[in-house]
Write an enzyme that holds these catalytic residues in place. Sequence first.
Site, mmCIF file in Angstrom:
data_model
loop_
_atom_site.group_PDB
_atom_site.id
_atom_site.type_symbol
_atom_site.label_atom_id
_atom_site.label_comp_id
_atom_site.label_asym_id
_atom_site.label_seq_id
_atom_site.Cartn_x
_atom_site.Cartn_y
_atom_site.Cartn_z
ATOM 1 C CE LYS A 1 79.432 28.112 86.576
ATOM 2 N NZ LYS A 1 79.030 29.161 85.795
ATOM 3 C CD GLN B 1 77.150 30.107 83.018
ATOM 4 O OE1 GLN B 1 77.037 29.798 84.059
ATOM 5 N NE2 GLN B 1 78.370 30.116 81.995
ATOM 6 C CG ASP C 1 80.306 34.745 87.876
ATOM 7 O OD1 ASP C 1 80.897 33.681 88.394
ATOM 8 O OD2 ASP C 1 79.225 34.797 87.429
#
Length: 281
Positions: A52, A96, A119
Amino acid sequence: MENKLISGTQLSKILLENLKEKINNITNNRLPKIVIVQVGDNLASNKYIKHKLKSCEKIGMLSEHLKLDQNITQEELLEEIHKLNNDNKVDGVIVQLPLPNHIDTQVINETIDVNKDADGFSPSTLGKVMLNTSKIFPATPFGILKLLEWKNVELMGANVVIIGRSNIVGKPLANMLINKSATVTICNTKTKDLANVAKKADILICAAGVAKLITKDFVNKDMTVIDVGANFVDGKYCGDVDFDQVIDQVKLITPVPGGVGPMTIACLLENVYNLYLEKNK
């Protein structure tokens, strides 16, 4: 074989190049920024975060990796998220997963400001996804839709079977496909006569987390197969589809690796850019 593959690696490069161009054209404002919050030192998480951050660097998006101790309390983590929620220079926040067992993932997702929900996991975002009013989408389902549309796979009226009912793939993806006028069946590994249910599909999407679950008994020659699985068997990375057994029996298929995975990152960063645009209207 090549003409059967749906390459997420190829499409993600196109999407990231488009984002890079858009970010390069920002001249009268600060650049978009994402903060990735990690708790502990999960090896898989380290790998995903590295990808990422590398993608952010490639497209000129600002990024920060906030790595916190495995033993941080839920209250302390919530405090860190509140700080990010209140930071006007941060456009997207992701925490995460997985989180340590003593931290409630749902509470954390609900705490991220919906206007920074990169997200797309917050209840508010998921509600808007269902109502078809959202500007952002959970990244993996968003990537799957882009892959299907890129290959001109007809969604309207298509019979789609999804194996997997998670809050981050199966459920939001079902709603997104319904909003495209597809006919959607959601299954799981306990579905009776699963192979026969799957075999009737025009599009089969497997996100069950079971290595090589999908064999030739699940598919047909006109089928498009999307493999969302990310499994390790004997140290080798593989999907939920027994690729070698299935590829000659279907019309189109995503490989693992190089299919859905790269699209998830590209769509995550597209979410951040869209959140940035909303904030700077």
